[in-house]
Design a protein around this motif. Structure first.
Motif, PDB file in Angstrom:
ATOM      1  N   PRO A  32       0.825  -1.201   0.000  1.00  0.00           N
ATOM      2  CA  PRO A  32       0.000   0.000   0.000  1.00  0.00           C
ATOM      3  C   PRO A  32       0.862   1.255   0.000  1.00  0.00           C
ATOM      4  N   PRO A  33       0.287   2.358  -0.461  1.00  0.00           N
ATOM      5  CA  PRO A  33       1.028   3.616  -0.444  1.00  0.00           C
ATOM      6  C   PRO A  33       1.231   4.087   0.987  1.00  0.00           C
ATOM      7  N   PRO A  34       2.082   5.080   1.206  1.00  0.00           N
ATOM      8  CA  PRO A  34       2.289   5.582   2.564  1.00  0.00           C
ATOM      9  C   PRO A  34       1.003   6.203   3.115  1.00  0.00           C
ATOM     10  N   PRO A  35       0.887   6.376   4.428  1.00  0.00           N
ATOM     11  CA  PRO A  35      -0.319   6.974   5.000  1.00  0.00           C
ATOM     12  C   PRO A  35      -0.629   8.316   4.347  1.00  0.00           C
ATOM     13  N   ALA A  36      -1.898   8.533   4.054  1.00  0.00           N
ATOM     14  CA  ALA A  36      -2.385   9.780   3.460  1.00  0.00           C
ATOM     15  C   ALA A  36      -1.468  10.245   2.341  1.00  0.00           C
ATOM     16  N   SER A  37      -1.676   9.707   1.153  1.00  0.00           N
ATOM     17  CA  SER A  37      -0.823  10.044   0.030  1.00  0.00           C
ATOM     18  C   SER A  37      -1.664  10.365  -1.194  1.00  0.00           C
ATOM     19  N   ARG A  38      -1.005  10.900  -2.217  1.00  0.00           N
ATOM     20  CA  ARG A  38      -1.692  11.209  -3.457  1.00  0.00           C
ATOM     21  C   ARG A  38      -0.817  10.831  -4.631  1.00  0.00           C
ATOM     22  N   ARG A  39      -1.487  10.571  -5.748  1.00  0.00           N
ATOM     23  CA  ARG A  39      -0.782  10.226  -6.981  1.00  0.00           C
ATOM     24  C   ARG A  39      -1.429  11.036  -8.097  1.00  0.00           C
ATOM     25  N   THR A  40      -0.626  11.716  -8.881  1.00  0.00           N
ATOM     26  CA  THR A  40      -1.142  12.528  -9.975  1.00  0.00           C
ATOM     27  C   THR A  40      -0.989  11.762 -11.279  1.00  0.00           C
ATOM     28  N   PRO A  41      -1.764  12.118 -12.313  1.00  0.00           N
ATOM     29  CA  PRO A  41      -1.622  11.410 -13.596  1.00  0.00           C
ATOM     30  C   PRO A  41      -0.201  11.450 -14.137  1.00  0.00           C
ATOM     31  N   SER A  42       0.516  12.545 -13.903  1.00  0.00           N
ATOM     32  CA  SER A  42       1.883  12.640 -14.408  1.00  0.00           C
ATOM     33  C   SER A  42       2.862  11.768 -13.622  1.00  0.00           C
ATOM     34  N   SER A  43       2.485  11.376 -12.398  1.00  0.00           N
ATOM     35  CA  SER A  43       3.360  10.508 -11.598  1.00  0.00           C
ATOM     36  C   SER A  43       2.620   9.222 -11.247  1.00  0.00           C
ATOM     37  N   SER A  45       3.017   6.204 -11.477  1.00  0.00           N
ATOM     38  CA  SER A  45       3.669   5.023 -10.931  1.00  0.00           C
ATOM     39  C   SER A  45       4.123   5.192  -9.486  1.00  0.00           C
ATOM     40  N   SER A  46       4.000   6.386  -8.915  1.00  0.00           N
ATOM     41  CA  SER A  46       4.477   6.565  -7.544  1.00  0.00           C
ATOM     42  C   SER A  46       3.519   7.426  -6.729  1.00  0.00           C
ATOM     43  N   TRP A  47       3.509   7.154  -5.444  1.00  0.00           N
ATOM     44  CA  TRP A  47       2.682   7.912  -4.500  1.00  0.00           C
ATOM     45  C   TRP A  47       3.557   8.936  -3.796  1.00  0.00           C
ATOM     46  N   GLN A  48       2.995  10.106  -3.505  1.00  0.00           N
ATOM     47  CA  GLN A  48       3.698  11.122  -2.738  1.00  0.00           C
ATOM     48  C   GLN A  48       2.906  11.402  -1.467  1.00  0.00           C
ATOM     49  N   PRO A  49       3.590  11.656  -0.351  1.00  0.00           N
ATOM     50  CA  PRO A  49       2.870  11.950   0.894  1.00  0.00           C
ATOM     51  C   PRO A  49       1.973  13.180   0.734  1.00  0.00           C
ATOM     52  N   ALA A  50       0.794  13.103   1.311  1.00  0.00           N
ATOM     53  CA  ALA A  50      -0.127  14.245   1.305  1.00  0.00           C
ATOM     54  C   ALA A  50       0.269  15.197   2.419  1.00  0.00           C
ATOM     55  N   ALA A  51      -0.017  16.463   2.216  1.00  0.00           N
ATOM     56  CA  ALA A  51       0.282  17.480   3.221  1.00  0.00           C
ATOM     57  C   ALA A  51      -0.877  18.459   3.297  1.00  0.00           C
ATOM     58  N   VAL A  52      -0.991  19.139   4.422  1.00  0.00           N
ATOM     59  CA  VAL A  52      -2.025  20.151   4.597  1.00  0.00           C
ATOM     60  C   VAL A  52      -1.876  21.193   3.496  1.00  0.00           C
ATOM     61  N   ASP A  53      -2.991  21.613   2.928  1.00  0.00           N
ATOM     62  CA  ASP A  53      -3.069  22.615   1.863  1.00  0.00           C
ATOM     63  C   ASP A  53      -2.534  22.138   0.525  1.00  0.00           C
ATOM     64  N   ASN A  54      -2.329  20.820   0.323  1.00  0.00           N
ATOM     65  CA  ASN A  54      -2.027  20.312  -1.015  1.00  0.00           C
ATOM     66  C   ASN A  54      -3.231  20.560  -1.903  1.00  0.00           C
ATOM     67  N   SER A  55      -3.008  20.844  -3.155  1.00  0.00           N
ATOM     68  CA  SER A  55      -4.135  20.945  -4.083  1.00  0.00           C
ATOM     69  C   SER A  55      -4.372  19.570  -4.705  1.00  0.00           C
ATOM     70  N   ILE A  56      -5.619  19.341  -5.086  1.00  0.00           N
ATOM     71  CA  ILE A  56      -5.991  18.089  -5.733  1.00  0.00           C
ATOM     72  C   ILE A  56      -6.618  18.463  -7.061  1.00  0.00           C
ATOM     73  N   SER A  57      -6.215  17.775  -8.114  1.00  0.00           N
ATOM     74  CA  SER A  57      -6.679  18.103  -9.457  1.00  0.00           C
ATOM     75  C   SER A  57      -7.392  16.921 -10.092  1.00  0.00           C
ATOM     76  N   LEU A  58      -8.028  17.186 -11.200  1.00  0.00           N
ATOM     77  CA  LEU A  58      -8.697  16.158 -11.970  1.00  0.00           C
ATOM     78  C   LEU A  58      -7.720  15.046 -12.316  1.00  0.00           C
ATOM     79  N   GLY A  59      -8.125  13.806 -12.094  1.00  0.00           N
ATOM     80  CA  GLY A  59      -7.277  12.660 -12.385  1.00  0.00           C
ATOM     81  C   GLY A  59      -6.405  12.216 -11.230  1.00  0.00           C
ATOM     82  N   ASP A  60      -6.286  13.031 -10.188  1.00  0.00           N
ATOM     83  CA  ASP A  60      -5.481  12.649  -9.025  1.00  0.00           C
ATOM     84  C   ASP A  60      -6.139  11.495  -8.282  1.00  0.00           C
ATOM     85  N   ALA A  61      -5.324  10.671  -7.679  1.00  0.00           N
ATOM     86  CA  ALA A  61      -5.794   9.608  -6.791  1.00  0.00           C
ATOM     87  C   ALA A  61      -5.319   9.958  -5.388  1.00  0.00           C
ATOM     88  N   VAL A  62      -6.149   9.674  -4.395  1.00  0.00           N
ATOM     89  CA  VAL A  62      -5.763   9.864  -2.997  1.00  0.00           C
ATOM     90  C   VAL A  62      -5.966   8.534  -2.281  1.00  0.00           C
TER      91      VAL A  62
END
Length: 168
Positions: A32-43, A45-62
């Motif tokens: 599984p991805p790390p706790p509270a993470s997001r993945r964008t269409p451009s990335s 293949s990899s998950w990035q940690p979520a942070a307060v005030d991150n923006s979320i866009s169309l196609g993003d996975a959380v």
């Protein structure tokens, strides 16, 4: 009559895949991805940690890990709360006056989500959540969806609909 509890070989073990344990799991999944993470269409293949005030866009996975949760506040005051081990994709997001006529669409792949739909644009926002087995929709309401082998929908307040994913 007593039933024996023999350990069975995992079906995926012939392919070289390994599972951390054999409970009632039928397929192996990647870690599984790390706790509270997001993945964008451009990335994708990899998950990035979520942070307060991150923006979320169309196609993003959380996604949330086993001991985490995530709250997303949308521009129309809609809040999405993801419980532990939940994954969701933003497929279509409608904002502004059009949000009262057109629906936003999220795809919930697993886990539990509470959606409290906002009313910031002079009307009630329309939201649909698609799961592997169902489509649930709300308009200015609060609902919870639990996705495991099946989808369980709970209407907390207001109006909602639920239908089989295969129904038109």
């Amino acid at each position: 009559r007593r039933r024996s509890r023999r350990k069975r070989k995992h079906p995926a073990s012939d392919s070289g895949a390994t599972c951390p344990s054999w409970t009632l799991q039928t397929t192996c999944r990647p870690p599984p991805p790390p706790p509270a993470s997001r993945r964008t269409p451009s990335s994708a293949s990899s998950w990035q940690p979520a942070a307060v005030d991150n923006s979320i866009s169309l196609g993003d996975a959380v996604s949330t890990g086993p001991d985490s949760s995530l709250r997303i506040l949308l521009i129309d005051d809609t809040t999405l709360t993801l419980a532990a081990e939940t994954e969701m994709v933003i497929d279509r997001m409608i904002v502004g006056d059009l949000a009262t006529q057109e629906r936003s669409i999220l795809r919930q792949l697993r886990g539990q989500v509470r959606a409290n739909v906002g009313q910031a644009f002079g009307g009630t926002t329309r939201l649909e959540i698609h799961t592997p087995t169902a489509v649930a929709g709300v308009k200015g309401s609060t609902m919870e969806l639990l996705v495991r082998d099946e989808t369980i929908a709970c209407n907390k307040e207001g109006e909602m609909f639920v239908r089989n994913i295969d129904d038109p």
